[in-house]
Design a protein around this motif. Sequence first.
Motif, PDB file in Angstrom:
ATOM      1  N   LYS A 209     -50.561 -17.776  70.214  1.00  0.00           N
ATOM      2  CA  LYS A 209     -51.575 -18.729  69.904  1.00  0.00           C
ATOM      3  C   LYS A 209     -51.275 -19.226  68.633  1.00  0.00           C
ATOM      4  O   LYS A 209     -51.051 -18.547  67.711  1.00  0.00           O
ATOM      5  CB  LYS A 209     -52.756 -17.915  69.939  1.00  0.00           C
ATOM      6  CG  LYS A 209     -53.956 -18.935  69.813  1.00  0.00           C
ATOM      7  CD  LYS A 209     -55.449 -18.057  69.921  1.00  0.00           C
ATOM      8  CE  LYS A 209     -56.325 -18.928  69.212  1.00  0.00           C
ATOM      9  NZ  LYS A 209     -57.758 -18.341  69.503  1.00  0.00           N
ATOM     10  N   LEU A 210     -51.586 -20.552  68.331  1.00  0.00           N
ATOM     11  CA  LEU A 210     -51.465 -21.420  67.141  1.00  0.00           C
ATOM     12  C   LEU A 210     -52.543 -22.281  66.900  1.00  0.00           C
ATOM     13  O   LEU A 210     -53.280 -22.785  67.827  1.00  0.00           O
ATOM     14  CB  LEU A 210     -50.023 -22.008  66.816  1.00  0.00           C
ATOM     15  CG  LEU A 210     -49.791 -23.228  67.756  1.00  0.00           C
ATOM     16  CD1 LEU A 210     -50.137 -24.323  67.092  1.00  0.00           C
ATOM     17  CD2 LEU A 210     -48.294 -22.923  68.023  1.00  0.00           C
ATOM     18  N   THR A 211     -52.926 -22.610  65.854  1.00  0.00           N
ATOM     19  CA  THR A 211     -53.988 -23.631  65.310  1.00  0.00           C
ATOM     20  C   THR A 211     -53.112 -24.569  64.463  1.00  0.00           C
ATOM     21  O   THR A 211     -52.820 -24.048  63.239  1.00  0.00           O
ATOM     22  CB  THR A 211     -55.134 -23.047  64.770  1.00  0.00           C
ATOM     23  OG1 THR A 211     -55.754 -21.961  65.638  1.00  0.00           O
ATOM     24  CG2 THR A 211     -56.027 -24.157  64.467  1.00  0.00           C
ATOM     25  N   VAL A 212     -53.372 -25.908  64.504  1.00  0.00           N
ATOM     26  CA  VAL A 212     -53.163 -27.038  63.542  1.00  0.00           C
ATOM     27  C   VAL A 212     -54.351 -27.404  63.152  1.00  0.00           C
ATOM     28  O   VAL A 212     -55.155 -27.817  63.978  1.00  0.00           O
ATOM     29  CB  VAL A 212     -52.234 -28.040  64.448  1.00  0.00           C
ATOM     30  CG1 VAL A 212     -51.729 -29.046  63.346  1.00  0.00           C
ATOM     31  CG2 VAL A 212     -51.070 -27.595  65.332  1.00  0.00           C
ATOM     32  N   THR A 213     -54.504 -27.587  61.837  1.00  0.00           N
ATOM     33  CA  THR A 213     -55.716 -27.776  61.107  1.00  0.00           C
ATOM     34  C   THR A 213     -55.815 -29.267  60.792  1.00  0.00           C
ATOM     35  O   THR A 213     -54.608 -29.965  60.589  1.00  0.00           O
ATOM     36  CB  THR A 213     -56.003 -27.022  60.037  1.00  0.00           C
ATOM     37  OG1 THR A 213     -55.066 -27.353  58.751  1.00  0.00           O
ATOM     38  CG2 THR A 213     -55.887 -25.377  60.327  1.00  0.00           C
ATOM     39  N   CYS A 214     -56.689 -30.075  60.764  1.00  0.00           N
ATOM     40  CA  CYS A 214     -56.941 -31.303  60.354  1.00  0.00           C
ATOM     41  C   CYS A 214     -58.322 -31.403  59.911  1.00  0.00           C
ATOM     42  O   CYS A 214     -59.192 -31.156  60.215  1.00  0.00           O
ATOM     43  CB  CYS A 214     -56.872 -32.232  61.617  1.00  0.00           C
ATOM     44  SG  CYS A 214     -57.409 -33.981  61.266  1.00  0.00           S
ATOM     45  N   SER A 215     -58.219 -32.090  58.483  1.00  0.00           N
ATOM     46  CA  SER A 215     -59.433 -32.315  57.873  1.00  0.00           C
ATOM     47  C   SER A 215     -59.155 -33.572  57.084  1.00  0.00           C
ATOM     48  O   SER A 215     -58.314 -34.171  56.567  1.00  0.00           O
ATOM     49  CB  SER A 215     -59.454 -31.066  56.640  1.00  0.00           C
ATOM     50  OG  SER A 215     -60.575 -31.370  55.964  1.00  0.00           O
ATOM     51  N   GLN A 216     -60.525 -34.310  56.959  1.00  0.00           N
ATOM     52  CA  GLN A 216     -60.625 -35.602  56.480  1.00  0.00           C
ATOM     53  C   GLN A 216     -61.805 -35.729  55.332  1.00  0.00           C
ATOM     54  O   GLN A 216     -62.805 -35.007  55.634  1.00  0.00           O
ATOM     55  CB  GLN A 216     -60.853 -36.466  57.447  1.00  0.00           C
ATOM     56  CG  GLN A 216     -61.869 -36.563  58.538  1.00  0.00           C
ATOM     57  CD  GLN A 216     -63.134 -37.076  58.213  1.00  0.00           C
ATOM     58  OE1 GLN A 216     -63.583 -37.797  57.215  1.00  0.00           O
ATOM     59  NE2 GLN A 216     -64.243 -36.589  59.080  1.00  0.00           N
ATOM     60  N   ASN A 217     -61.737 -36.229  54.332  1.00  0.00           N
ATOM     61  CA  ASN A 217     -62.717 -36.550  53.391  1.00  0.00           C
ATOM     62  C   ASN A 217     -63.431 -37.672  53.239  1.00  0.00           C
ATOM     63  O   ASN A 217     -63.839 -38.065  52.195  1.00  0.00           O
ATOM     64  CB  ASN A 217     -61.940 -36.173  51.948  1.00  0.00           C
ATOM     65  CG  ASN A 217     -60.763 -37.139  51.710  1.00  0.00           C
ATOM     66  OD1 ASN A 217     -60.524 -38.098  52.302  1.00  0.00           O
ATOM     67  ND2 ASN A 217     -60.117 -36.963  50.351  1.00  0.00           N
ATOM     68  N   MET A 218     -63.314 -38.501  54.446  1.00  0.00           N
ATOM     69  CA  MET A 218     -64.098 -39.872  54.133  1.00  0.00           C
ATOM     70  C   MET A 218     -65.330 -39.893  55.042  1.00  0.00           C
ATOM     71  O   MET A 218     -65.975 -41.178  55.323  1.00  0.00           O
ATOM     72  CB  MET A 218     -63.014 -40.748  54.926  1.00  0.00           C
ATOM     73  CG  MET A 218     -61.646 -41.130  53.986  1.00  0.00           C
ATOM     74  SD  MET A 218     -60.468 -41.727  55.045  1.00  0.00           S
ATOM     75  CE  MET A 218     -60.009 -40.307  56.082  1.00  0.00           C
ATOM     76  N   ASN A 219     -65.798 -38.864  55.399  1.00  0.00           N
ATOM     77  CA  ASN A 219     -67.117 -38.798  56.398  1.00  0.00           C
ATOM     78  C   ASN A 219     -67.090 -39.371  57.545  1.00  0.00           C
ATOM     79  O   ASN A 219     -67.938 -40.155  57.940  1.00  0.00           O
ATOM     80  CB  ASN A 219     -68.267 -39.418  55.512  1.00  0.00           C
ATOM     81  CG  ASN A 219     -69.580 -38.691  55.904  1.00  0.00           C
ATOM     82  OD1 ASN A 219     -69.610 -37.520  56.326  1.00  0.00           O
ATOM     83  ND2 ASN A 219     -70.717 -39.615  55.607  1.00  0.00           N
ATOM     84  N   HIS A 220     -65.754 -39.374  58.199  1.00  0.00           N
ATOM     85  CA  HIS A 220     -65.621 -40.267  59.448  1.00  0.00           C
ATOM     86  C   HIS A 220     -66.372 -39.646  60.580  1.00  0.00           C
ATOM     87  O   HIS A 220     -66.123 -38.305  60.721  1.00  0.00           O
ATOM     88  CB  HIS A 220     -64.139 -40.464  59.758  1.00  0.00           C
ATOM     89  CG  HIS A 220     -63.273 -41.515  58.885  1.00  0.00           C
ATOM     90  ND1 HIS A 220     -62.175 -41.849  58.881  1.00  0.00           N
ATOM     91  CD2 HIS A 220     -64.175 -42.496  58.050  1.00  0.00           C
ATOM     92  CE1 HIS A 220     -61.945 -42.691  57.929  1.00  0.00           C
ATOM     93  NE2 HIS A 220     -62.979 -43.078  57.563  1.00  0.00           N
TER      94      HIS A 220
END
Lengths: 113, 114
Positions: free
Chosen positions: A18-29
């Motif tokens: 099992k694996l997780t790829v993270t995604c984070s945005q700082n634009m309040n989208h």
Amino acid sequence: EAQVTQNPRYLITVTGKKLTVTCSQNMNHEYMSWYRQDPGLGLRQIYYSMNVEVTDKGDVPEGYKVSRKEKRNFPLILESPSPNQTSLYFCASSLDRERYGYTFGSGTRLTVV
Amino acid sequence: AQKITQTQPGMFVQEKEAVTLDCTYDTSDPSYGLFWHKQPSSGEMIFLIYQGSYDQQNATEGRYSLNFQKARKSANLVISASQLGDSAMYFCAMRVYNFNKFYFGSGTKLNVKP
């Protein structure tokens, strides 16, 4: 700086781990989505999310899971990766407005052996 | 069914000349948006230009313009005064608003020759 941050950039793993790829945005989208890119096929949408706790399947959701517990984060989870999930993955986000463009992460190159 | 088609796998253009990259789409939904993205050899994906299905005028962004012909269901990208830095893969995409899904074409590789 406004951006979409994906981690890791490169990952080699074994079948079934099992694996997780993270995604984070700082634009309040509001809108976030995951794509995979394979040669000759362009990008294909895996999952998308219109807002917190609202997710839906794209064209190729099999073998993937997502969650959207916070507005800024949209992780992609592979519960039991297989070699056919070897691909280049992109996360993208946008305001949910027609004229707004999309900001993409730098991509994650995943190899499943 | 929704579909995006890019029929030019690769193209060459001389520096400073204009080039048109073709894109046709298929959808029965009246509300959609068309996008072009650039992917340099470094791999990142860059949004270039947007055209809405109800827009009366063609979109322009600097040297990029979108030649939108709704009846023909085409949304070609025109790059004026090509530069060496324009060498990249270009992807056409469509978002159908009733489904909120995105559809991408297979891409066109543009090479700008000095």
